[in-house]
Design a protein around this motif. Structure first.
Motif, PDB file in Angstrom:
ATOM      1  N   ALA A 252       0.212   1.420   6.542  1.00  0.00           N
ATOM      2  CA  ALA A 252       0.258   2.358   7.670  1.00  0.00           C
ATOM      3  C   ALA A 252      -1.149   2.906   7.806  1.00  0.00           C
ATOM      4  O   ALA A 252      -1.449   4.035   7.420  1.00  0.00           O
ATOM      5  CB  ALA A 252       1.272   3.469   7.423  1.00  0.00           C
ATOM      6  N   ALA A 253      -2.017   2.066   8.332  1.00  0.00           N
ATOM      7  CA  ALA A 253      -3.435   2.372   8.324  1.00  0.00           C
ATOM      8  C   ALA A 253      -4.003   2.359   9.731  1.00  0.00           C
ATOM      9  O   ALA A 253      -3.420   1.786  10.647  1.00  0.00           O
ATOM     10  CB  ALA A 253      -4.190   1.366   7.454  1.00  0.00           C
ATOM     11  N   SER A 254      -5.139   3.017   9.881  1.00  0.00           N
ATOM     12  CA  SER A 254      -5.867   3.045  11.140  1.00  0.00           C
ATOM     13  C   SER A 254      -4.946   3.577  12.237  1.00  0.00           C
ATOM     14  O   SER A 254      -4.454   4.691  12.146  1.00  0.00           O
ATOM     15  CB  SER A 254      -6.415   1.657  11.454  1.00  0.00           C
ATOM     16  OG  SER A 254      -7.626   1.758  12.169  1.00  0.00           O
ATOM     17  N   GLY A 255      -4.666   2.793  13.298  1.00  0.00           N
ATOM     18  CA  GLY A 255      -3.735   3.262  14.322  1.00  0.00           C
ATOM     19  C   GLY A 255      -2.359   3.559  13.767  1.00  0.00           C
ATOM     20  O   GLY A 255      -1.639   4.422  14.276  1.00  0.00           O
ATOM     21  N   GLY A 256      -1.959   2.849  12.718  1.00  0.00           N
ATOM     22  CA  GLY A 256      -0.696   3.143  12.055  1.00  0.00           C
ATOM     23  C   GLY A 256      -0.715   4.505  11.398  1.00  0.00           C
ATOM     24  O   GLY A 256       0.293   5.231  11.406  1.00  0.00           O
TER      25      GLY A 256
ATOM     26  N   THR B 240      -3.166   2.847   3.371  1.00  0.00           N
ATOM     27  CA  THR B 240      -3.247   3.772   4.496  1.00  0.00           C
ATOM     28  C   THR B 240      -4.696   4.222   4.697  1.00  0.00           C
ATOM     29  O   THR B 240      -5.620   3.671   4.106  1.00  0.00           O
ATOM     30  CB  THR B 240      -2.304   4.968   4.274  1.00  0.00           C
ATOM     31  OG1 THR B 240      -2.260   5.757   5.452  1.00  0.00           O
ATOM     32  CG2 THR B 240      -2.724   5.815   3.080  1.00  0.00           C
ATOM     33  N   GLY B 241      -4.865   5.227   5.545  1.00  0.00           N
ATOM     34  CA  GLY B 241      -6.219   5.669   5.866  1.00  0.00           C
ATOM     35  C   GLY B 241      -6.863   4.739   6.879  1.00  0.00           C
ATOM     36  O   GLY B 241      -6.309   4.485   7.946  1.00  0.00           O
ATOM     37  N   SER B 242      -8.032   4.216   6.550  1.00  0.00           N
ATOM     38  CA  SER B 242      -8.816   3.382   7.462  1.00  0.00           C
ATOM     39  C   SER B 242      -9.029   4.110   8.789  1.00  0.00           C
ATOM     40  O   SER B 242      -8.880   3.531   9.866  1.00  0.00           O
ATOM     41  CB  SER B 242      -8.136   2.027   7.686  1.00  0.00           C
ATOM     42  OG  SER B 242      -9.015   1.113   8.307  1.00  0.00           O
ATOM     43  N   ILE B 243      -9.373   5.390   8.681  1.00  0.00           N
ATOM     44  CA  ILE B 243      -9.604   6.212   9.865  1.00  0.00           C
ATOM     45  C   ILE B 243     -10.973   5.833  10.432  1.00  0.00           C
ATOM     46  O   ILE B 243     -12.018   6.211   9.899  1.00  0.00           O
ATOM     47  CB  ILE B 243      -9.558   7.708   9.505  1.00  0.00           C
ATOM     48  CG1 ILE B 243      -8.205   8.056   8.886  1.00  0.00           C
ATOM     49  CG2 ILE B 243      -9.837   8.577  10.723  1.00  0.00           C
ATOM     50  CD1 ILE B 243      -8.179   9.401   8.185  1.00  0.00           C
TER      51      ILE B 243
ATOM     52  N   VAL C  16      -8.017  -0.782  13.570  1.00  0.00           N
ATOM     53  CA  VAL C  16      -7.231  -1.770  12.837  1.00  0.00           C
ATOM     54  C   VAL C  16      -7.728  -1.858  11.409  1.00  0.00           C
ATOM     55  O   VAL C  16      -8.920  -1.707  11.142  1.00  0.00           O
ATOM     56  CB  VAL C  16      -7.342  -3.172  13.501  1.00  0.00           C
ATOM     57  CG1 VAL C  16      -6.389  -4.162  12.839  1.00  0.00           C
ATOM     58  CG2 VAL C  16      -7.059  -3.088  14.981  1.00  0.00           C
ATOM     59  N   MET C  17      -6.807  -2.122  10.483  1.00  0.00           N
ATOM     60  CA  MET C  17      -7.188  -2.401   9.100  1.00  0.00           C
ATOM     61  C   MET C  17      -8.157  -3.577   9.054  1.00  0.00           C
ATOM     62  O   MET C  17      -7.964  -4.565   9.753  1.00  0.00           O
ATOM     63  CB  MET C  17      -5.951  -2.765   8.280  1.00  0.00           C
ATOM     64  CG  MET C  17      -5.335  -1.608   7.541  1.00  0.00           C
ATOM     65  SD  MET C  17      -6.306  -1.137   6.107  1.00  0.00           S
ATOM     66  CE  MET C  17      -6.088  -2.570   5.050  1.00  0.00           C
ATOM     67  N   PRO C  18      -9.196  -3.513   8.206  1.00  0.00           N
ATOM     68  CA  PRO C  18     -10.151  -4.615   8.139  1.00  0.00           C
ATOM     69  C   PRO C  18      -9.654  -5.826   7.381  1.00  0.00           C
ATOM     70  O   PRO C  18     -10.284  -6.876   7.421  1.00  0.00           O
ATOM     71  CB  PRO C  18     -11.350  -3.986   7.425  1.00  0.00           C
ATOM     72  CG  PRO C  18     -10.741  -2.930   6.563  1.00  0.00           C
ATOM     73  CD  PRO C  18      -9.590  -2.379   7.361  1.00  0.00           C
ATOM     74  N   CYS C  19      -8.533  -5.709   6.662  1.00  0.00           N
ATOM     75  CA  CYS C  19      -8.095  -6.828   5.839  1.00  0.00           C
ATOM     76  C   CYS C  19      -6.609  -6.683   5.536  1.00  0.00           C
ATOM     77  O   CYS C  19      -6.009  -5.638   5.766  1.00  0.00           O
ATOM     78  CB  CYS C  19      -8.872  -6.877   4.524  1.00  0.00           C
ATOM     79  SG  CYS C  19      -8.686  -5.372   3.529  1.00  0.00           S
TER      80      CYS C  19
END
Length: 583
Positions: free
Chosen positions: A368-372, A390-393, A575-578
């Motif tokens: 549940a990262a970035s836009g998630g 998570t995170g990836s803000i 978006v998550m990078p990976c």
């Protein structure tokens, strides 16, 4: 003339299927394989063909929950064959297995040529049997990223990028020949945490020292089934046929009978019960699943990551939950790497409005990262598994240009414009200095807005959020420590909190209503929605073809098509990078 006979046949088949009762005693046989998608669509696959693919994670969690209190279930047999999924999903499934064992049910794992993830799940069971003639491959964890900048440059294609900020490494496969120090740091930290969990859990459950398990992974790696037993990683070896016969004989005290129906499949078990949970009150909890990349409209792809979940589907889910007076609270279950930045922001706005009307609790699944993560900000309380990602803000944008390719193939182009910047965003040339500055600054505005949203929701200063943001990725355990989530737990923990916030009697079991509700093939046909039918058929066929041609390749090559197929200046994505997948 066509629809009525088909509907009648479907009704007869449904009544016949639903009327089949289960034995008074049986072993529940649960297949486990593949990626363990968060939720399987109700109308998956092609029309007039059987649904393909393994059970979803929610299918598995609710099935084990039912089995725990079902007196007819003598034991649960997990038939594990090639699980390839995120660390968090493995962890949540392990805890569901442990709850089933704690209820007094024996849980047995039968492994077919297992790898690391299969071993991690099997360790949660009472006993582990490896298929005769198979091998166990424990080679540890690996992170692999492909970089396309050099081969693309050779054919005359390149990208300009806006990156906010350094840890938002999703642009790197398109603009670099190798990872940045920040990308290496992020992946290393994630792998370290997952590997510690792997070694700690399996060694504890199999009564091995951590050093012994590391030695097996580093020095033995590939072992026969008997060797796996000798090393303490399994309890027995048997063929599938012999194992099933011996298990039935041991549990019933009788000779096995092929007609006894002693083994009941998870799909049949599910169809025989009130799904997803048997309720004893009229009160309801809405379970809204946000799974896949976030896109603006159905059929759109977020950087080649798949069709994803669109704004309209989330809106329909929220409206359905709010209109239903029996729904007292909502749980938002998120398994999304993010996607389109504007779509993510619109979803958050809708969810925030809904949370004012009815309590909303968030449960993070695998990622549940970035836009998630942006969508998760709507929750009054956010639950994350210790290994949820998570995170990836952060945000990034990619702008392709093919001037080199145009020159190589001799393509002529004539352009007539009105306005100085009318042709600035063309894929046939790079952005010039001023246009590129505006391109980067636009992405920066989206990033600052994202940071502001997190600051307001999490009651932090923008400076504090920025120190946690910049594209940095966190596990659920670390996110809890820094204040990005509220509690550690899974889906059932979030459902329990929603029940409390909704004022539902804690001694009763509310009805769980799942959203979004997907229309069946027959419903689409009756409504004459041939556009949706065509889109679904196209998606199903594409999924099958890609799955067979490129089973081990990630989404990045598919991303090239949407990026190069339009005359645009690049999408701003969060978006998550990976992907972090255990196999």
């Amino acid at each position: 003339m066509v629809l009525l006979p088909l509907a009648g046949l479907a009704l007869i088949l449904w009544l016949n299927h639903g009327g089949r009762s289960l034995p008074d005693r049986f072993v529940l046989s649960v297949p486990l394989s593949g990626s363990l998608d968060e939720r399987a669509p109700s109308a998956s696959g092609l029309p007039f063909s059987s649904a393909e693919g393994p059970l979803s994670l929610q299918d598995l969690l609710f099935t084990l929950h039912h089995a725990s209190s079902d007196p007819r279930v003598d034991a649960v047999l997990l038939d594990i064959d090639g699980v390839r999924t995120t660390p968090s999903k493995i962890s949540e499934l392990r805890r569901a297995i442990e709850r089933t064992r704690a209820s007094g049910k024996r849980v047995i794992a039968f492994l077919h040529s297992p790898e690391d993830s299969d071993c991690m799940l099997g360790a949660a069971c009472d006993s582990v049997i490896v298929e005769e003639g198979g091998f166990m491959l424990l080679d540890g964890l690996r992170a692999e990223t492909l970089y396309f900048a050099t081969p693309l440059r050779k054919i005359g294609v390149s990208f300009q990028a806006a990156q906010w900020k350094r840890y938002k490494s999703g642009i790197e496969p398109f603009v670099r020949t190798g990872p940045s120090p920040e990308a290496e740091e992020e992946v290393s930290v994630l792998l370290d945490e997952v590997y510690r969990d792997y070694i700690g859990y399996v060694s504890r459950r199999r009564h091995l020292s951590p050093d012994s398990l590391r030695s097996i992974i580093d020095n033995v790696t590939l072992m026969t089934s008997p060797e796996a037993v000798r090393l303490g990683l399994a309890d027995g070896v048997a063929s599938s046929w012999r194992f099933h016969r011996e298990l039935e004989r041991r549990l019933t005290g009788k000779e096995p009978d092929p007609e006894s129906g002693f083994f009941v499949g998870a799909d049949r078990y599910r169809d025989s019960m009130e799904w997803p949970m048997k309720a004893d009150t009229k009160d309801r909890i809405a379970l809204i699943t946000l799974s896949g990349p976030i896109v603006r409209t159905t059929g759109e792809e977020a950087l080649g990551l798949g069709s994803g979940v669109d704004v309209a589907a989330v809106r329909r889910s929220i409206e359905g939950a709010l209109k239903d007076r029996r729904v007292k609270a909502m749980v938002l279950r998120i398994d999304s790497p993010g996607g389109d930045a504007l779509a993510s922001a619109e979803m958050l706005e809708m969810l925030d409005s809904a949370a004012v009307c009815k309590p909303l609790v968030v449960s993070m699944s695998g990622v549940a990262a970035s836009g998630g993560y942006m969508a998760a900000l709507s929750g009054r309380s956010i639950y994350a598994e210790p290994l949820s990602i998570t995170g990836s803000i952060g945000v990034y944008a990619l702008k392709p240009e093919i001037s080199g390719l145009v020159q190589k193939i001799g393509l002529g182009r004539s352009i007539v414009t009105r306005g100085r910047n009318a042709d600035a965003n063309s894929i046939y040339k790079p952005l010039d200095g001023e246009a590129y500055r505006k391109f980067v600054e636009a992405s920066g505005e989206v990033y600052r807005d994202f940071v502001g949203k997190v600051a307001r929701a999490r009651k932090m200063s923008p400076g504090r959020v920025d120190s946690l943001a910049g594209g940095r990725v966190w596990t659920g355990r670390r996110a809890l420590e820094v204040g990005l989530v509220d509690r550690s737990g899974g889906l059932f923990d979030a459902l329990g909190e929603a029940q409390r916030l909704g004022g539902i009697d804690s001694t009763r079991q509310p009805e769980i209503v799942c959203y979004p509700r997907e229309k069946s093939w027959l419903e689409l046909l009756v409504r004459g929605d041939f556009s949706a039918i065509g889109s679904r058929v196209e998606s199903a066929l594409a999924g099958r073809v890609i799955g067979r041609l490129m089973p081990g390749i990630g989404p990045v090559p598919a991303a090239l098509y949407p990026l190069l197929s339009g005359d645009h200046g690049g999408e701003v994505l969060t978006v998550m990078p990976c992907d972090i997948i255990i196999r």
